[in-house]
Design a protein around this motif. Sequence first.
Motif, short mmCIF file in Angstrom:
data_model
loop_
_atom_site.label_atom_id
_atom_site.label_comp_id
_atom_site.label_asym_id
_atom_site.label_seq_id
_atom_site.Cartn_x
_atom_site.Cartn_y
_atom_site.Cartn_z
N MET A 211 0.85 -1.13 -0.05
CA MET A 211 0.10 -0.16 0.15
C MET A 211 0.85 1.39 0.15
O MET A 211 2.02 1.25 0.65
CB MET A 211 -1.01 -0.10 1.16
CG MET A 211 -1.93 -1.06 1.12
SD MET A 211 -2.87 -1.25 2.41
CE MET A 211 -3.82 0.09 2.40
N ASN A 278 -4.59 -5.52 3.28
CA ASN A 278 -5.23 -4.42 2.84
C ASN A 278 -6.41 -3.53 3.48
O ASN A 278 -7.21 -2.95 2.64
CB ASN A 278 -5.47 -4.66 1.21
CG ASN A 278 -4.04 -4.90 0.37
OD1 ASN A 278 -3.48 -6.08 1.02
ND2 ASN A 278 -3.49 -4.42 -0.53
N SER A 332 -3.40 0.50 -3.43
CA SER A 332 -3.53 -0.79 -2.79
C SER A 332 -3.56 -1.71 -3.80
O SER A 332 -3.98 -1.99 -4.69
CB SER A 332 -4.77 -0.89 -2.20
OG SER A 332 -5.05 -2.19 -1.39
#
Lengths: 696, 92
Positions: A211, A278, A332
């Motif tokens: 990320m 995530n 992401s």
Amino acid sequence: MSEKKYISQDIWERFGTRRRLLLLVLVIVPSIFAAEVMFSLLPPQSGNWLNGIITTLFAILFSWISIGFWSSLAGVLVMVRKCDRFAAVPAALTGQNLPGDFRTALLFPVYNEDIRKVAEGVRTVWRNLRQKKLDHHFDLYILSDTTDPDVWVTEEEAWYDLILSEGASGRLFYRRRKSNLKKKSGNIADFCRRWGINYRYMVIFDADSLMSALTLARIVQAMEANPEIGILQTPPKSVFSRSLLARVQQFANHLYGPVFAAGLHYWQLGDAQYWGHNAIIRVNPFMSHCQLPKLTGKAPLGGEILSHDFVESALMRRAGYGVWLAYDLEGSYEQNPPSLIDELVRDRRWCQGNLQHSRLIFTKGFFPTHRALFIHGIMSYGSALLWLFFLLASSFEAIRAVIVIPDYFPKGPSLFPDWPQYFPLWALTLLSSTAGLLFLSKALAVVLVMVKGGARTFGGFFRMNLSILVEILVSTFLAPVRMLFHSLFVVTTILGVKVNWNAQNRDNAGTSWKVALRFHWWGSFLGLIWGLLMYRISPGFFLWLSPVVSGLAFSLPLSVWTSRVSWGDLFQRLGLLTTPVDINPPEELAQLVENLQRTQSYDPFNIPLDQGFVRALVIPRIFTLHTALAYNRRRPSKVKAIRLAALVSRALDKGPNSLSNKEKKALLSDQSSLRNLHREIWNLYDGEKAARWGLP
Amino acid sequence: MKKEIDPVLATSARICDRALLYVYGLNIPPINCLELVLESLQRAQVQSMPLVMDELRKLLFARGILRKDLNSDAPILTSTPPLNRRSMISEK
């Protein structure tokens, strides 16, 4: 810049309920009509029982695929609107001016991974945070459940290298659990118990996920701005795909994914699901309400909960906190399984985990949406079995229609025979409707991309459409293979039959023919026999069935070819299956690529990095590192001491390969044995024995 | 004519290589490595692998490069922050 105040929970709950009721109507009503048409198309001579079965299965499957269609349509509506009042991370949240009175923990759970890739991912995140001057808001944790002794030492080495080279001492931590109780969820829970109270939020990564710093900052801001959010899930985009299958899935993820995610957000709002990585989680309510129970009974449907993420979502929601999907957030990333077999091995676990959720559907306090999502998860695999039954029942119907002579006078002697009636137009309409549900959702996503001028990022108009054709062809031929395996997974899980699904031996060229034969021989055989039978008995029906039996019959070569990196590279050179991250890679991805290409610094020892056990016993600085990190300094019992001494003796005499992984771990865990073995290895004069340890 | 290798020299070379490799493996600067190995060879007097390596280790302990007793009060390396425990119990 002031933060946007969100719509209150009462309002989004009200909107969410109305939208889901609408979805229910949109799915059920057309399915009833479609089922009626289907029933009328079936020959009445077959008997009501068989027609009933086929019609029921068709109705369920039609409903199932229409959920995807309506989600895509809703997604298009969301994306064409200029603003979304229910967006979890609105544009106003830029990631600037994060409050300084708390830190967020970034968690990297690992289990026998390629630690070099994980370490470079961690390095990339850390450097990105430093570049954006956000590093003082985050602490990073590598949480290891590794059981392989070589990987264990390599992890320690990688952590130490990271803190020295990146100046991350006191900010980047490494913890290895001795027992991996409850697997990943237990790993996270262990972190929560030890240090969770130090953090307001935690972000969970996967071994291969990434990320960007800006995304991390924005989701922290979103959580700060809305105290009612318990979990905020980001939609990871697929990256770094090399094999043909992975590239096809990456292409589909980038092209259709945003629309589908927007559609999910439309129906779910604050009743979304957590996907396991995530995502950012509010630590306090997670610790208070989301510890997973143990199901009564034995595996596969009892015992520890495998698919923890869906259950944690439901528990968080039950505690009064929302679970949201930040559908439009970039930055992401994750990676796809490189081969069909890797995907199926993963699906085996997920299938068992999802079927376990059948035990939780009626849990007290769960919201109806989450109960429905459990059912949805079960149907993700259960629909494959239903589809298989539908095809088998239809094949039986087709055979029966040929073999059994129609009864033209079912009601007894009559002047007028009861001729079978055929409605080809209705059949065509039904087929078009079903195909429409399947492909219209993709078409809508493509139109949206073109309207927004995004075709260039997929290789241009012509190449994009050609890529879509490739994706449809690959997906169509692999769908029956997935159907068969998912059906097998469902049946074996329900029956409690254990199937040995060891990870395959894989080189850079993909799945070998030998491994593919072992996995796919029975599916190919079934496809061939089924196809031949239908071709001989009912050629007309064979045409309908041909995509399915072809996919099955050719599953072996399909599995091998789609796993090849060379094929993926070929399509990339032709400009096909291109995605925006290929055309214009974001800064963080470019950084990760650069980090992965770093050359190793000079090392006078000729001991490969993946031989961690030998490196710990031989290389003095790694020996010093490992013994300094050793947690257990208790002296072993007399019996254990004798056993360890015998291991030391065997290791010196016959080398490291004479030890099992369990024995290596025992030695690595005992200070005294480590010191003795290290000293004696360096004292070895016998050239052959020394060479086994990489010494001259 | 095939040159014969002097076994004594070969043994010395092996011992020297082993000792040098050990100190290289501690990331010590090369000049210091040579100095340490030379001194340990001189102290050992007899050209024996265990003796030379033992003398080298004593020298490294004496100079604080290696820590003799890991159970001592000397600070050890820790890869985690101090614990701050709190329970996490599952609800029904």
